[in-house]
Every structure is written in C-alpha cells, then in structure tokens.
Motif scaffolding. Structure first.
Motif, PDB file in Angstrom:
ATOM      1  N   ARG A  27       0.839  -1.208   0.000  1.00 35.45           N
ATOM      2  CA  ARG A  27       0.000   0.000   0.000  1.00 35.45           C
ATOM      3  C   ARG A  27       0.868   1.250   0.000  1.00 35.45           C
ATOM      4  N   ASN A  28       1.914   1.248   0.837  1.00 39.61           N
ATOM      5  CA  ASN A  28       2.760   2.438   0.925  1.00 39.61           C
ATOM      6  C   ASN A  28       3.501   2.720  -0.385  1.00 39.61           C
ATOM      7  N   GLU A  74       3.971   6.260  -5.023  1.00 39.45           N
ATOM      8  CA  GLU A  74       4.067   6.417  -6.478  1.00 39.45           C
ATOM      9  C   GLU A  74       2.973   7.323  -7.030  1.00 39.45           C
ATOM     10  N   VAL A  75       1.775   7.198  -6.474  1.00 40.28           N
ATOM     11  CA  VAL A  75       0.637   7.885  -7.074  1.00 40.28           C
ATOM     12  C   VAL A  75       0.354   9.239  -6.408  1.00 40.28           C
ATOM     13  N   TRP A  76       0.450   9.284  -5.088  1.00 44.65           N
ATOM     14  CA  TRP A  76       0.107  10.520  -4.378  1.00 44.65           C
ATOM     15  C   TRP A  76       1.351  11.268  -3.882  1.00 44.65           C
ATOM     16  N   GLY A  77       2.512  10.629  -3.953  1.00 47.24           N
ATOM     17  CA  GLY A  77       3.739  11.273  -3.491  1.00 47.24           C
ATOM     18  C   GLY A  77       4.088  10.860  -2.076  1.00 47.24           C
ATOM     19  N   ALA A  78       5.394  10.869  -1.771  1.00 51.52           N
ATOM     20  CA  ALA A  78       5.879  10.352  -0.491  1.00 51.52           C
ATOM     21  C   ALA A  78       5.407  11.203   0.688  1.00 51.52           C
ATOM     22  N   ASP A  79       5.045  12.466   0.420  1.00 53.41           N
ATOM     23  CA  ASP A  79       4.651  13.345   1.529  1.00 53.41           C
ATOM     24  C   ASP A  79       3.131  13.351   1.728  1.00 53.41           C
ATOM     25  N   TYR A  80       2.449  12.411   1.104  1.00 51.36           N
ATOM     26  CA  TYR A  80       0.996  12.334   1.235  1.00 51.36           C
ATOM     27  C   TYR A  80       0.602  12.020   2.678  1.00 51.36           C
ATOM     28  N   GLY A  91      -2.571  11.062   4.357  1.00 55.70           N
ATOM     29  CA  GLY A  91      -3.969  10.663   4.401  1.00 55.70           C
ATOM     30  C   GLY A  91      -3.943   9.228   4.842  1.00 55.70           C
ATOM     31  N   ASP A  92      -5.107   8.590   4.894  1.00 55.97           N
ATOM     32  CA  ASP A  92      -5.039   7.182   5.271  1.00 55.97           C
ATOM     33  C   ASP A  92      -5.120   6.315   4.029  1.00 55.97           C
ATOM     34  N   THR A  93      -4.843   5.041   4.216  1.00 55.11           N
ATOM     35  CA  THR A  93      -4.749   4.154   3.059  1.00 55.11           C
ATOM     36  C   THR A  93      -6.127   3.829   2.487  1.00 55.11           C
ATOM     37  N   LYS A  94      -7.190   4.343   3.145  1.00 53.16           N
ATOM     38  CA  LYS A  94      -8.546   4.116   2.606  1.00 53.16           C
ATOM     39  C   LYS A  94      -8.695   4.739   1.227  1.00 53.16           C
ATOM     40  N   THR A  95      -8.027   5.903   1.030  1.00 49.01           N
ATOM     41  CA  THR A  95      -8.078   6.561  -0.271  1.00 49.01           C
ATOM     42  C   THR A  95      -7.630   5.602  -1.361  1.00 49.01           C
ATOM     43  N   LEU A  96      -6.526   4.891  -1.067  1.00 42.37           N
ATOM     44  CA  LEU A  96      -6.012   3.921  -2.036  1.00 42.37           C
ATOM     45  C   LEU A  96      -7.056   2.836  -2.304  1.00 42.37           C
ATOM     46  N   ASP A  97      -7.621   2.304  -1.232  1.00 42.73           N
ATOM     47  CA  ASP A  97      -8.573   1.213  -1.396  1.00 42.73           C
ATOM     48  C   ASP A  97      -9.805   1.655  -2.193  1.00 42.73           C
ATOM     49  N   VAL A  98     -10.209   2.906  -1.977  1.00 41.66           N
ATOM     50  CA  VAL A  98     -11.350   3.427  -2.737  1.00 41.66           C
ATOM     51  C   VAL A  98     -11.010   3.501  -4.226  1.00 41.66           C
ATOM     52  N   HIS A  99      -9.802   3.990  -4.522  1.00 36.38           N
ATOM     53  CA  HIS A  99      -9.387   4.069  -5.934  1.00 36.38           C
ATOM     54  C   HIS A  99      -9.274   2.683  -6.558  1.00 36.38           C
ATOM     55  N   ILE A 100      -8.780   1.724  -5.787  1.00 32.45           N
ATOM     56  CA  ILE A 100      -8.684   0.351  -6.293  1.00 32.45           C
ATOM     57  C   ILE A 100     -10.083  -0.164  -6.615  1.00 32.45           C
ATOM     58  N   ARG A 101     -11.038   0.113  -5.719  1.00 30.94           N
ATOM     59  CA  ARG A 101     -12.396  -0.381  -5.935  1.00 30.94           C
ATOM     60  C   ARG A 101     -13.001   0.232  -7.204  1.00 30.94           C
ATOM     61  N   ARG A 102     -12.773   1.529  -7.394  1.00 28.84           N
ATOM     62  CA  ARG A 102     -13.304   2.178  -8.606  1.00 28.84           C
ATOM     63  C   ARG A 102     -12.645   1.622  -9.858  1.00 28.84           C
ATOM     64  N   LEU A 103     -11.324   1.432  -9.785  1.00 26.71           N
ATOM     65  CA  LEU A 103     -10.609   0.869 -10.940  1.00 26.71           C
ATOM     66  C   LEU A 103     -11.150  -0.504 -11.304  1.00 26.71           C
TER      67      LEU A 103
END
Ligand code: CA
Length: 236
Positions: free
Chosen positions: A176-177, A182-188, A190-202
């Motif tokens: 996840r990290n 890679e996508v949001w930048g190392a200084d992002y 937020g929580d990893t839920k954002t990633l999971d939401v994007h995965i679900r939409r994809l």
C-alpha cells in the motif's frame, strides 16, 4: 513470458538471481560457463542475456563477441569492479548495458525491463512513450489512453496513474505504501482508505466481474498485485 539466459559461474549468485527473475515473470535458463552459454543461446534463443564477464574457459567478452556477430539479442554484462576498462570493453564488444557487482536484484530487473521495452522500437524511444500491457490492459502514458481487451476506458487522473503503476509492475506485489508513494507522493498525509477506494473504482472499470477481480489482486495484509497473464487471444 520473456526468456532470459543467465550466464554466471558462481552457483550461489546464479540460483539467487534465477529465483528472483522467475518471481518477476521471466523464464530463466542458466549456463555456468562460456561453452554452455553458446550452446544454450543457440538452442533456446533467449530474449535477453545476462552475462558475467569473468567466466572459466571461454570468457564473457568472447561469448559476447561471438553472439553479437550473429544476433542483436540484448546483452547485459555483469562486471566485477567498476573499472573504466571493463565498461568500455563491454560496451565496445556489443553489450547493451552493464552492472557492477555487487548490484541489487531490483536494479537488474529494472534494466532488463527497460531494455526489453525499448528493444523492438529502437533506442530513440523513451520508456514513457512505449505503451505497457498486462492481462489485456494496455496503458499508453504519452496519449493518456487505456484500453481493456481493445475497448477504450476513460479514467480520472489518479486512477490512471494508479493503473499505470500496477501494470508497469505486473506480476509483482506492491505494498500500500509503495502505491501511495508512487501515485500521491511520499509526503501524502492521508489514510490508506483513499487507495482502497481508488482500487475499488478501478476494478469497477477494468474487471469483467468487479466482485471477483482477476486483474487487480488483493494480497492480504500487504497490498495489491496486477496479474501478469497473456491476453485472452494468446491461447487461440
Ligand atoms: Ca564469475
């Protein structure tokens, strides 16, 4: 599945590399000296050769010269020390790239992928200009276009970036990290839920059945892996 011929006399190094390369989706043949290398090259016609310079019997430079005289197969040379001589000799006799021992397996894999991507298109093409593809999903970053089994799919920018990273590393587990970096930048922050939401939409856009995802696979407790399987038509 790209075929790689690994020419290395040190068994421990060869075995470690073979396992790593196979886990990245390559088919790997191993030759432990120059004679075996030439025989294996003729028989297997690999897509790329990883060639140690220091070999017993026929040297790596001889192997490289002999093969290069008869084929354009990409060759990555492994040299023991970072000396100017090794580098110049290696490149002059036709190696496409070289790595100095000790090197990281990750670095070798990155070089292999870069060479295989550009090989059919000539050295003038940069990596980003070459569409990447896995499991029927094709990502063209220079045109910002995605197709799934040849059908165009529209994606918002972050989903596009996320898919590009996944496809580029198809077959490999990304944490996840790593994906967030890679996508949001190392200084992002937020929580990893954002990633999971994007995965679900994809998944909703690129999976045949988003409830049973075949392309974007969840690796429990770690992250995600994009399946690296041949396109549907490849079995015909
Ligand atoms: Ca050696």
């Amino acid at each position: 599945m790209p075929k790689i011929l690994l020419v290395e006399d040190e068994r421990s190094i060869a075995e470690g590399l073979k396992i790593s390369l196979e886990s990245e989706g390559f088919q790997v043949g191993w030759a432990k000296d120059g004679n075996e290398a030439l025989t294996a090259w003729e028989r297997a016609r690999p897509d790329l050769i990883v060639l140690d310079l220091m070999l017993p019997g026929i040297s790596g430079t001889e192997v490289c010269r002999t093969i290069r005289a008869r084929s354009d197969v990409p060759i990555i040379m492994l040299t023991a020390r970072d000396t100017e001589v090794d580098r110049v000799v290696g490149l002059e006799i036709g190696a496409d790239d070289y790595l100095t021992k000790p090197f990281s397996t990750r670095e070798l894999i990155a070089r292999i992928r870069a060479i295989l991507r550009r090989a059919p298109l000539g050295s003038a093409t940069s990596v980003d200009d070459v569409p990447i593809e896995a499991s029927g999903v094709r990502v063209d970053r220079s045109r910002h276009e995605v197709t799934v089994d040849d059908r165009p799919v529209e994606l918002p920018p972050k989903e596009f970036d996320l898919l590009a990273v996944l496809v580029e590393h198809a077959g490999r587990v990304l944490t996840r990290n790593q994906l967030i970096d890679e996508v949001w930048g190392a200084d992002y922050v937020g929580d990893t839920k954002t990633l999971d939401v994007h995965i679900r939409r994809l998944r909703g856009r690129i999976e045949d059945d988003p409830q049973q995802p075949q392309r974007i696979q969840t690796v429990r407790g770690v992250g995600y892996r994009f399946a690296d399987r041949p396109a549907a038509g490849a079995y015909a």
